[in-house]
Motif scaffolding. Structure first.
Motif, PDB file in Angstrom:
ATOM      1  N   SER A 139       0.820  -1.210   0.000  1.00  0.00           N
ATOM      2  CA  SER A 139       0.000   0.000   0.000  1.00  0.00           C
ATOM      3  C   SER A 139       0.853   1.258   0.000  1.00  0.00           C
ATOM      4  CB  SER A 139      -0.928   0.005   1.220  1.00  0.00           C
ATOM      5  OG  SER A 139      -1.738   1.166   1.241  1.00  0.00           O
ATOM      6  N   THR A 175      -0.545   5.606  -0.084  1.00  0.00           N
ATOM      7  CA  THR A 175      -1.510   6.423   0.659  1.00  0.00           C
ATOM      8  C   THR A 175      -2.703   6.702  -0.254  1.00  0.00           C
ATOM      9  OG1 THR A 175      -0.339   8.445  -0.020  1.00  0.00           O
ATOM     10  CG2 THR A 175       0.231   7.498   2.131  1.00  0.00           C
ATOM     11  N   ARG A 176      -3.582   7.578   0.189  1.00  0.00           N
ATOM     12  CA  ARG A 176      -4.759   8.016  -0.565  1.00  0.00           C
ATOM     13  C   ARG A 176      -5.594   6.816  -1.014  1.00  0.00           C
ATOM     14  NH1 ARG A 176      -3.900  13.402  -1.124  1.00  0.00           N
ATOM     15  NH2 ARG A 176      -1.725  14.088  -0.994  1.00  0.00           N
ATOM     16  N   LEU A 217      -4.409   3.290  -0.087  1.00  0.00           N
ATOM     17  CA  LEU A 217      -4.606   2.882   1.301  1.00  0.00           C
ATOM     18  C   LEU A 217      -6.051   2.473   1.559  1.00  0.00           C
ATOM     19  CD1 LEU A 217      -3.444   2.545   4.132  1.00  0.00           C
ATOM     20  CD2 LEU A 217      -3.878   4.978   4.536  1.00  0.00           C
ATOM     21  N   ILE A 235       3.942  -0.842   3.765  1.00  0.00           N
ATOM     22  CA  ILE A 235       3.705   0.574   3.453  1.00  0.00           C
ATOM     23  C   ILE A 235       4.894   1.126   2.678  1.00  0.00           C
ATOM     24  CG2 ILE A 235       3.199   2.851   4.368  1.00  0.00           C
ATOM     25  CD1 ILE A 235       0.985   0.789   4.843  1.00  0.00           C
ATOM     26  N   ASN A 274       5.018   4.327   1.125  1.00  0.00           N
ATOM     27  CA  ASN A 274       5.036   5.776   0.960  1.00  0.00           C
ATOM     28  C   ASN A 274       5.735   6.456   2.132  1.00  0.00           C
ATOM     29  OD1 ASN A 274       3.929   8.653   1.079  1.00  0.00           O
ATOM     30  ND2 ASN A 274       3.127   7.943  -0.883  1.00  0.00           N
ATOM     31  N   PHE A 280       3.542   8.727   4.696  1.00  0.00           N
ATOM     32  CA  PHE A 280       2.378   8.078   5.288  1.00  0.00           C
ATOM     33  C   PHE A 280       1.933   8.763   6.578  1.00  0.00           C
ATOM     34  CE2 PHE A 280       0.285   5.115   8.114  1.00  0.00           C
ATOM     35  CZ  PHE A 280      -0.626   4.470   7.291  1.00  0.00           C
ATOM     36  N   TYR A 305       0.071  11.988   5.964  1.00  0.00           N
ATOM     37  CA  TYR A 305      -1.229  11.716   5.371  1.00  0.00           C
ATOM     38  C   TYR A 305      -2.196  11.159   6.415  1.00  0.00           C
ATOM     39  CZ  TYR A 305      -4.891   9.590   2.552  1.00  0.00           C
ATOM     40  OH  TYR A 305      -6.105   9.244   2.032  1.00  0.00           O
ATOM     41  N   TYR A 306      -1.726  10.263   7.246  1.00  0.00           N
ATOM     42  CA  TYR A 306      -2.564   9.654   8.284  1.00  0.00           C
ATOM     43  C   TYR A 306      -3.104  10.716   9.250  1.00  0.00           C
ATOM     44  CZ  TYR A 306      -3.746   7.063  12.521  1.00  0.00           C
ATOM     45  OH  TYR A 306      -4.389   6.576  13.633  1.00  0.00           O
ATOM     46  N   ARG A 335      -9.040   7.164  10.174  1.00  0.00           N
ATOM     47  CA  ARG A 335      -7.892   6.794  10.998  1.00  0.00           C
ATOM     48  C   ARG A 335      -8.198   5.550  11.826  1.00  0.00           C
ATOM     49  NH1 ARG A 335      -7.519  12.351  12.287  1.00  0.00           N
ATOM     50  NH2 ARG A 335      -8.200  11.910  14.414  1.00  0.00           N
ATOM     51  N   VAL A 379      -7.755   2.528   9.620  1.00  0.00           N
ATOM     52  CA  VAL A 379      -6.337   2.272   9.363  1.00  0.00           C
ATOM     53  C   VAL A 379      -5.678   1.651  10.592  1.00  0.00           C
ATOM     54  CG1 VAL A 379      -4.105   3.358   8.902  1.00  0.00           C
ATOM     55  CG2 VAL A 379      -6.127   4.033   7.589  1.00  0.00           C
TER      56      VAL A 379
END
Length: 367
Positions: free
Chosen positions: A87, A89-90, A93, A114, A116, A119, A122-123, A131, A134
């Motif tokens: 994965s 992001t965006r 994810l 992950i 990116n 991350f 972005y999170y 969140r 995730v």
């Protein structure tokens, strides 16, 4: 490195990510897995690949639905031991969260990988329900694989993974040079290469600005740019900075075309704002090329300042100019950095080393 080979029948692992023919770092990593199929089988693992996005000639939604259905069928009826979910992001994810939730519902063991480097930022900007999802899928993963020491520290500090389950696995690539093969450098203008998306996140416009500041006495060079993005905007900036005679835009290149370019590159430049762990930098190092990049997580795990290349702060145009000018003018230093980069690649970033690290992650996840 300890041999993890397994004489028994290879255990089946689903690899779930973008199409291996897509553009981008994750696709390059997955293509590398495919090229090293026999090596993974020696280590005791057989892969089934499911493309969740970017399948050539197919509607994106249909590709996603087909991937989700195939995951369900293989999980219920196939002899699958583990699901390895890749994965960024965006949208990536969000798609992979659904696959992880499906694994949880089917009681199928999975690991999250992950790719990116941005991350964490972005999170933090996600809504609290997003969140929560995730956090749920990361908490239930058998392992969380990250690409840099900084990313690993962030995941642990944010409470997204416990230390024992947060694994550091550097990207690795196949060695593009056969034994005793050497790169052939051009005899006239020096070759500077940039490979990446034509966007400021990769630092391409900062690079153009830095090149525009080079003095007239700079040794002759050509900048070769390979990548996708808004080519029209890129060319406008090239013209604005008066670099039309120095810049050659190649579009997206891969395979032999990319290898031939890197084989004849004197300096590889990637002044990114963030990186997971740049495959393009590894490719340049594998060809014994001096690197100029930014002092950011992911890059500092690969390139050692003053040994394999030069690192500057992101968006520091004058520092980037000075680093490029220094290496354009110092053949001995280019050769020294390039030789060191090549040796570091062989010691740390071959696909064999990555495969052995992954094998350890798989072994622990399936216990």
């Amino acid at each position: 490195m300890k041999d993890l080979s397994n004489a028994n029948t290879p255990r089946t692992i689903i690899q779930l990510g973008p199409s291996r023919s897509a553009h981008g770092g994750i696709a390059s990593v997955l293509a590398g897995y495919a090229s090293y199929e026999s090596g993974f089988e020696e280590l005791g693992y057989r892969f089934i690949f499911i493309a969740s996005y970017g399948e050539a000639g197919r509607n994106g939604i249909l590709t996603f639905i087909a991937a989700w259905w195939r995951l369900i069928v293989l999980s219920l009826f196939g002899d699958v031991r583990l699901v390895h979910i890749h994965s960024a992001t965006r949208g990536s994810l969000l798609r992979k969260a659904l696959f992880a939730l499906t694994c949880m519902a089917l009681r199928r063991t999975y690991v999250m990988h992950i790719h990116n480097g941005a991350f964490a930022a972005y999170y933090k900007g996600m809504s609290w329900p997003a969140r929560a999802i995730v956090r749920l899928v990361l908490a239930n993963a058998a392992s969380l694989i990250c690409l840099s020491t900084h990313a690993r520290e962030q995941f642990i500090a944010m409470g997204l993974a416990i230390a024992d389950k947060c694994q550091l696995v550097y990207n690795g690539i196949d060695d593009p040079l056969v034994e005793n093969q050497v790169s052939s450098r051009p005899s006239q203008a020096l070759a500077v290469t940039f490979l990446g998306k034509l966007c400021e996140a990769k630092g391409i416009f900062t690079l153009l600005e830095a090149l525009a500041l080079l003095p007239r006495s700079t040794p002759a060079y050509k900048l070769f740019v390979g990548g996708t993005g808004d080519a029209e905007v890129f060319q406008k900036w090239v013209s604005r900075y008066g670099l039309g005679d120095q810049v050659i835009y190649l579009g997206w290149i891969d395979g032999d075309n990319k290898n031939n370019l890197l084989r004849n590159t004197d300096i590889f430049v990637l002044p990114s704002l963030s990186e997971g762990f740049s495959v393009a930098i590894l490719e340049a190092m594998a060809f014994g090329t001096a690197v100029v990049s930014t002092r950011i997580p992911g890059v500092v795990d690969a390139v050692r300042q003053g040994q394999d290349g030069l690192l500057v702060e992101p968006k520091e145009v004058e520092a980037l100019r000075d680093a490029i000018l220094y290496l354009l003018s110092a053949a001995a230093e280019r050769d020294r950095f390039g030789a060191s980069a090549r040796q570091r690649f062989l010691e740390q970033f071959t696909i064999r080393r990555m495969a052995c690290r992954l094998a350890r992650v798989y072994e622990e996840a399936m216990q």
